[in-house]
Write an enzyme that holds these catalytic residues in place. Structure first.
Site, mmCIF file in Angstrom:
data_model
loop_
_atom_site.group_PDB
_atom_site.id
_atom_site.type_symbol
_atom_site.label_atom_id
_atom_site.label_comp_id
_atom_site.label_asym_id
_atom_site.label_seq_id
_atom_site.Cartn_x
_atom_site.Cartn_y
_atom_site.Cartn_z
ATOM 1 C CG ASP A 47 -2.301 0.027 1.074
ATOM 2 O OD1 ASP A 47 -2.719 0.211 -0.064
ATOM 3 O OD2 ASP A 47 -3.039 -0.167 2.059
ATOM 4 C CD GLU A 70 -7.945 3.065 1.536
ATOM 5 O OE1 GLU A 70 -7.586 2.551 0.469
ATOM 6 O OE2 GLU A 70 -8.733 2.546 2.321
ATOM 7 C CG ASP A 124 -7.810 2.246 -2.979
ATOM 8 O OD1 ASP A 124 -6.787 1.942 -2.339
ATOM 9 O OD2 ASP A 124 -8.949 1.852 -2.668
ATOM 10 C CB ILE A 126 -3.543 -2.079 -2.548
ATOM 11 C CG1 ILE A 126 -2.096 -2.136 -2.982
ATOM 12 C CG2 ILE A 126 -4.163 -3.493 -2.664
ATOM 13 C CD1 ILE A 126 -1.309 -3.243 -2.307
ATOM 14 C CG ASP A 127 -10.400 -0.855 -4.442
ATOM 15 O OD1 ASP A 127 -10.804 -0.707 -3.270
ATOM 16 O OD2 ASP A 127 -11.154 -1.094 -5.395
ATOM 17 C CB THR A 129 -6.420 -4.601 1.553
ATOM 18 O OG1 THR A 129 -7.621 -4.462 2.299
ATOM 19 C CG2 THR A 129 -5.898 -3.235 1.194
ATOM 20 C CG HIS A 216 -16.721 -4.225 1.876
ATOM 21 N ND1 HIS A 216 -15.493 -4.471 1.306
ATOM 22 C CD2 HIS A 216 -16.469 -3.923 3.174
ATOM 23 C CE1 HIS A 216 -14.547 -4.327 2.218
ATOM 24 N NE2 HIS A 216 -15.111 -3.999 3.361
ATOM 25 C CB SER A 240 -10.432 -4.605 -6.087
ATOM 26 O OG SER A 240 -10.381 -5.240 -7.347
ATOM 27 C CE LYS A 243 -17.021 -5.190 -6.246
ATOM 28 N NZ LYS A 243 -15.801 -5.572 -5.525
ATOM 29 N NE ARG A 257 -18.685 -0.469 -2.388
ATOM 30 C CZ ARG A 257 -17.718 -1.362 -2.317
ATOM 31 N NH1 ARG A 257 -17.578 -2.254 -3.268
ATOM 32 N NH2 ARG A 257 -16.878 -1.368 -1.305
ATOM 33 C CG ASP A 270 -12.995 2.320 -1.939
ATOM 34 O OD1 ASP A 270 -11.825 1.937 -2.139
ATOM 35 O OD2 ASP A 270 -13.509 2.387 -0.801
HETATM 36 P P1 AMP Z 1 -14.554 -4.425 -2.257
HETATM 37 O O1 AMP Z 1 -13.246 -5.040 -2.597
HETATM 38 O O2 AMP Z 1 -15.379 -4.087 -3.449
HETATM 39 O O3 AMP Z 1 -15.306 -5.225 -1.238
HETATM 40 O O4 AMP Z 1 -14.257 -2.995 -1.645
HETATM 41 C C1 AMP Z 1 -13.151 -2.705 -0.869
HETATM 42 C C2 AMP Z 1 -13.351 -1.331 -0.305
HETATM 43 O O5 AMP Z 1 -14.518 -1.336 0.510
HETATM 44 C C3 AMP Z 1 -12.271 -0.843 0.614
HETATM 45 O O6 AMP Z 1 -11.344 -0.099 -0.120
HETATM 46 C C4 AMP Z 1 -12.989 0.014 1.652
HETATM 47 O O7 AMP Z 1 -12.685 1.377 1.482
HETATM 48 C C5 AMP Z 1 -14.450 -0.199 1.339
HETATM 49 N N1 AMP Z 1 -15.310 -0.414 2.500
HETATM 50 C C6 AMP Z 1 -14.986 -0.563 3.806
HETATM 51 N N2 AMP Z 1 -16.091 -0.702 4.578
HETATM 52 C C7 AMP Z 1 -17.152 -0.628 3.746
HETATM 53 C C8 AMP Z 1 -18.566 -0.684 3.943
HETATM 54 N N3 AMP Z 1 -19.116 -0.859 5.144
HETATM 55 N N4 AMP Z 1 -19.363 -0.565 2.858
HETATM 56 C C9 AMP Z 1 -18.840 -0.397 1.630
HETATM 57 N N5 AMP Z 1 -17.499 -0.332 1.384
HETATM 58 C C10 AMP Z 1 -16.664 -0.447 2.421
HETATM 59 MG MG MG Z 2 -10.228 0.715 -1.636
#
Ligand code: AMP
Ligand code: MG
Length: 341
Positions: A47, A70, A124, A126-127, A129, A216, A240, A243, A257, A270
């Site tokens: 990161d 971030e 970002d 590393i989106d 993680t 998420h 990440s 998608k 989402r 994000d």
């Molecule tokens: P994903 O890989 O699509 O699940 O998204 C990862 C991202 O979700 C991370 O970079 C976080 O910033 C974000 N994230 C953290 N908590 C939440 C939440 N409660 N709802 C939606 N996104 C979140």
């Molecule tokens: Mg992210």
């Protein structure tokens, strides 16, 4: 003919490619016991190193451009974290960047902008993680926002196939507003190929993707949307902004989402990279109410809730289905209720 944002795009493409080399190098060193011990140190190192690489490049080319990112170097500067900093410096050296801790932390902190300004980058490093640690999908996301509009967007997806059905791993997608979406290999060989969203208009044939992480996105609710639209296929779950890449390339019609937590505000880093790439590929992106995303409120999408990215044909159908479903689950504060409420 030179067009607007050519320099921004060229700088960002080089930076994302270098950051991807860093991320791949760190990920290759992850051993099974790292995951078992729930040790997040590889992601911390990658990161910071990825952010340093990208901020350095943007800072050199556009010294007056703020970056909303971030990470901040605060923890890295602490005495007890010196071994982390050493690992960051080592990874930077491996991509040809010789530096010291102070300079690297300075690069990282270029991304400490929080509030809206008329021109800024968002990043970002590393989106996804969790996907990175599992050696699955993650993305490096960079976008330039001018007057609240995303003008340039890049998504590096080191573990996504370069082309659907191909054998080479590593996709790099980019878009400049008004100029379409394009894909190149992460290595930098071969000409750019145009990227187009799917033209499927029959919801029963639609493929949808969502987060792996149930906190998420409200996966139970997206199953209700899928049922309401007569969609029969299982969701494709991946971490990440990969998608967005999948929707842009026409390998899925819909990315859902749906807010899973009361009051959560999506972070601009994000989404900004993925949003323009889907739009320029011919898709549409909004929040769950169908409202356009607003990138002029600082580091969060304060005026929006959740995300729906889809091809143009199906986007209105998804929003209509969501409206009906949310109407059945009234919630306080106007925040979409989780399905089990
Ligand atoms: P994903 O890989 O699509 O699940 O998204 C990862 C991202 O979700 C991370 O970079 C976080 O910033 C974000 N994230 C953290 N908590 C939440 C939440 N409660 N709802 C939606 N996104 C979140
Ligand atoms: Mg992210």
């Amino acid at each position: 003919m030179a067009s607007r944002y050519d320099t921004e795009l060229a700088v960002a493409l080089d930076a994302v490619r270098a950051a991807a080399r860093v991320c791949r190098s760190v990920q290759a060193k992850i051993t099974p016991d790292v995951l078992q011990k729930d040790d997040r140190s590889p992601v911390t190192v990658a990161d910071f190193a990825s952010q340093a690489v990208i901020c350095r490049a943007i800072g050199k080319a556009f010294p007056n451009d703020p970056i909303i990112g971030e990470e901040e170097s605060g923890t890295l500067r602490r005495e007890e974290n010196a071994p982390f900093l050493d690992r960051v410096l080592m990874e930077l050296r491996d991509v040809g960047i010789e530096t010291c801790g102070k300079e690297a932390c300075g690069w990282i902190d270029r991304a400490s902008q929080k509030t809206y300004v008329p021109r800024f980058w968002t990043l970002d490093p590393i989106d996804g993680t969790k996907g990175f640690l599992r050696k699955e999908q993650y993305a490096i996301s960079v976008a330039l926002v001018v007057d609240g509009q995303i003008q340039v967007a890049l998504l590096g997806c080191p573990n996504l196939m370069c082309e659907a059905g191909g054998t080479q791993t590593g996709a790099l997608l980019y878009a400049v507003r008004g100029q379409g979406s394009w894909a190149v290999s992460l290595e930098g060989d071969g000409p750019p190929r145009p990227v187009h969203a799917s033209q499927e208009s029959d919801p029963t044939q639609a493929r949808f993707c969502e987060s792996v992480e149930a906190n998420h996105t409200a996966q139970g609710l997206s199953a209700k949307v899928a049922a309401a639209l007569g969609m029969t296929r299982e969701p494709q779950r991946l971490d990440s902004q990969a998608k967005y890449a999948v929707v842009a390339r026409g390998e899925a019609e819909i990315y859902l989402r749906l807010p899973a937590k009361y009051g959560y505000k999506e972070k601009i880093w994000d989404h900004a990279g993925g949003v323009l790439i889907v739009e320029e590929a011919g898709g549409r992106v909004s929040d769950v109410m169908g409202k356009p995303l607003e990138f002029n409120h600082g580091f969060e999408l304060l005026a929006n809730r959740g995300i729906v990215a889809a091809n143009c044909q199906l986007h209105p159908r998804v929003i209509a289905a969501l409206e009906e479903i949310y109407a059945k689950f009234p919630s306080p504060q106007g925040i979409p209720a989780p399905p089990n409420k």
